[in-house]
Every structure is written in structure tokens, then in C-alpha cells.
Design a protein around this motif. Structure first.
Motif, short mmCIF file in Angstrom:
data_model
loop_
_atom_site.label_atom_id
_atom_site.label_comp_id
_atom_site.label_asym_id
_atom_site.label_seq_id
_atom_site.Cartn_x
_atom_site.Cartn_y
_atom_site.Cartn_z
N ARG A 24 0.84 -1.22 0.00
CA ARG A 24 0.00 0.00 0.00
C ARG A 24 0.87 1.26 0.00
NH1 ARG A 24 -5.00 -0.20 1.31
NH2 ARG A 24 -4.75 -2.01 2.65
N GLU A 25 1.92 1.30 0.84
CA GLU A 25 2.83 2.46 0.89
C GLU A 25 3.57 2.63 -0.43
OE1 GLU A 25 5.27 1.64 4.27
OE2 GLU A 25 3.73 2.25 5.70
N LEU A 26 3.96 1.52 -1.06
CA LEU A 26 4.65 1.58 -2.35
C LEU A 26 3.75 2.22 -3.40
CD1 LEU A 26 6.93 0.74 -4.37
CD2 LEU A 26 5.62 -1.36 -4.68
N LEU A 27 2.52 1.75 -3.48
CA LEU A 27 1.59 2.28 -4.49
C LEU A 27 1.28 3.75 -4.24
CD1 LEU A 27 -0.78 -0.79 -4.85
CD2 LEU A 27 1.10 -0.10 -6.36
N THR A 28 1.18 4.13 -2.97
CA THR A 28 0.96 5.54 -2.64
C THR A 28 2.14 6.39 -3.11
OG1 THR A 28 -0.42 4.99 -0.73
CG2 THR A 28 0.58 7.18 -0.76
N GLU A 29 3.35 5.91 -2.83
CA GLU A 29 4.55 6.65 -3.25
C GLU A 29 4.63 6.79 -4.77
OE1 GLU A 29 9.35 6.10 -3.00
OE2 GLU A 29 8.18 5.67 -1.20
N LEU A 30 4.21 5.75 -5.49
CA LEU A 30 4.25 5.78 -6.96
C LEU A 30 3.01 6.45 -7.56
CD1 LEU A 30 5.65 2.20 -7.65
CD2 LEU A 30 6.89 4.37 -7.80
N GLN A 31 2.10 6.90 -6.71
CA GLN A 31 0.86 7.54 -7.13
C GLN A 31 0.05 6.64 -8.06
OE1 GLN A 31 2.06 11.38 -8.67
NE2 GLN A 31 2.41 12.18 -6.63
N ILE A 32 -0.11 5.38 -7.63
CA ILE A 32 -0.86 4.38 -8.39
C ILE A 32 -2.09 4.00 -7.57
CG2 ILE A 32 -0.83 2.02 -9.26
CD1 ILE A 32 2.17 2.39 -9.79
N VAL A 33 -3.25 3.97 -8.22
CA VAL A 33 -4.50 3.56 -7.58
C VAL A 33 -4.45 2.05 -7.32
CG1 VAL A 33 -7.01 3.43 -7.82
CG2 VAL A 33 -5.76 5.41 -8.71
N PRO A 34 -4.50 1.62 -6.05
CA PRO A 34 -4.35 0.20 -5.72
C PRO A 34 -5.35 -0.72 -6.41
CG PRO A 34 -4.23 1.53 -3.73
CD PRO A 34 -4.63 2.45 -4.85
N GLU A 35 -6.57 -0.27 -6.61
CA GLU A 35 -7.60 -1.11 -7.22
C GLU A 35 -7.35 -1.36 -8.71
OE1 GLU A 35 -8.81 0.60 -3.55
OE2 GLU A 35 -8.28 1.67 -5.37
N GLY A 36 -6.44 -0.62 -9.30
CA GLY A 36 -6.20 -0.73 -10.74
C GLY A 36 -5.01 -1.61 -11.12
N VAL A 37 -4.32 -2.19 -10.11
CA VAL A 37 -3.11 -2.94 -10.40
C VAL A 37 -3.02 -4.23 -9.59
CG1 VAL A 37 -1.77 -0.90 -11.06
CG2 VAL A 37 -1.72 -1.71 -8.69
N LEU A 38 -2.15 -5.13 -10.08
CA LEU A 38 -1.73 -6.32 -9.34
C LEU A 38 -0.25 -6.14 -9.03
CD1 LEU A 38 -3.31 -9.03 -11.66
CD2 LEU A 38 -4.26 -8.12 -9.53
N VAL A 39 0.16 -6.50 -7.83
CA VAL A 39 1.57 -6.42 -7.44
C VAL A 39 2.06 -7.85 -7.23
CG1 VAL A 39 3.24 -5.51 -5.80
CG2 VAL A 39 1.23 -4.16 -6.40
N ILE A 40 3.15 -8.20 -7.93
CA ILE A 40 3.64 -9.57 -7.96
C ILE A 40 5.10 -9.61 -7.51
CG2 ILE A 40 4.06 -11.56 -9.48
CD1 ILE A 40 1.88 -10.16 -11.33
#
Length: 69
Positions: A24-40
Motif C-alpha cells: 500500500r505504501e509503495l503504491l501511494t509513493e508511486l501515485q498508483i491507484v491500488p484497485e487498478g493494479v496487481l503487485v507480484i
């Protein structure tokens, strides 16, 4: 401090990020909406609360939908 490589898709690029301790902190830092991506990580899908580790190699892929009509 955590430092990791993140491979982003669409458009393809790779960035190095230091600091975030969870997905969650990574996606916030990258300004990416969490619901729109998969993190692998290592072919394993991560949850938003998953802890990140030093030298992780992560892939962030957009969620795509579609199918046969």
C-alpha cells in the motif's frame, strides 16, 4: 530502509524505490491507484498489507478485463 526494484507495465519501465514497507505504501509513493493494479513478487500475488523486503523485485501490472462475447 527498504530499497527495491519495481517493474511497471503499460508503459514498461523499471524504477528503484526506497522507503515503503508495505505494498500500500509503495503504491501511494508511486501515485498508483491500488484497485487498478496487481503487485507480484516471485510469481506470487501480494496483498496491499504485504510487507516488502530489502532487494525485492516487484512487478506492477494493470488489471485488465475482457473476454469473449
Amino acid at each position: 530502509m527498504v530499497c527495491m526494484k519495481v517493474k511497471l507495465r503499460n508503459p514498461d519501465r523499471e524504477v528503484e524505490v526506497s522507503g515503503p514497507e508495505t505494498v500500500r505504501e509503495l503504491l501511494t509513493e508511486l501515485q498508483i491507484v491500488p484497485e487498478g493494479v496487481l503487485v507480484i513478487r516471485n510469481a506470487t500475488l501480494l496483498t496491499r498489507d504485504e510487507a516488502l523486503h530489502e532487494d525485492d523485485l516487484l512487478e506492477v501490472r494493470p488489471v485488465l478485463s475482457g473476454g469473449a462475447r
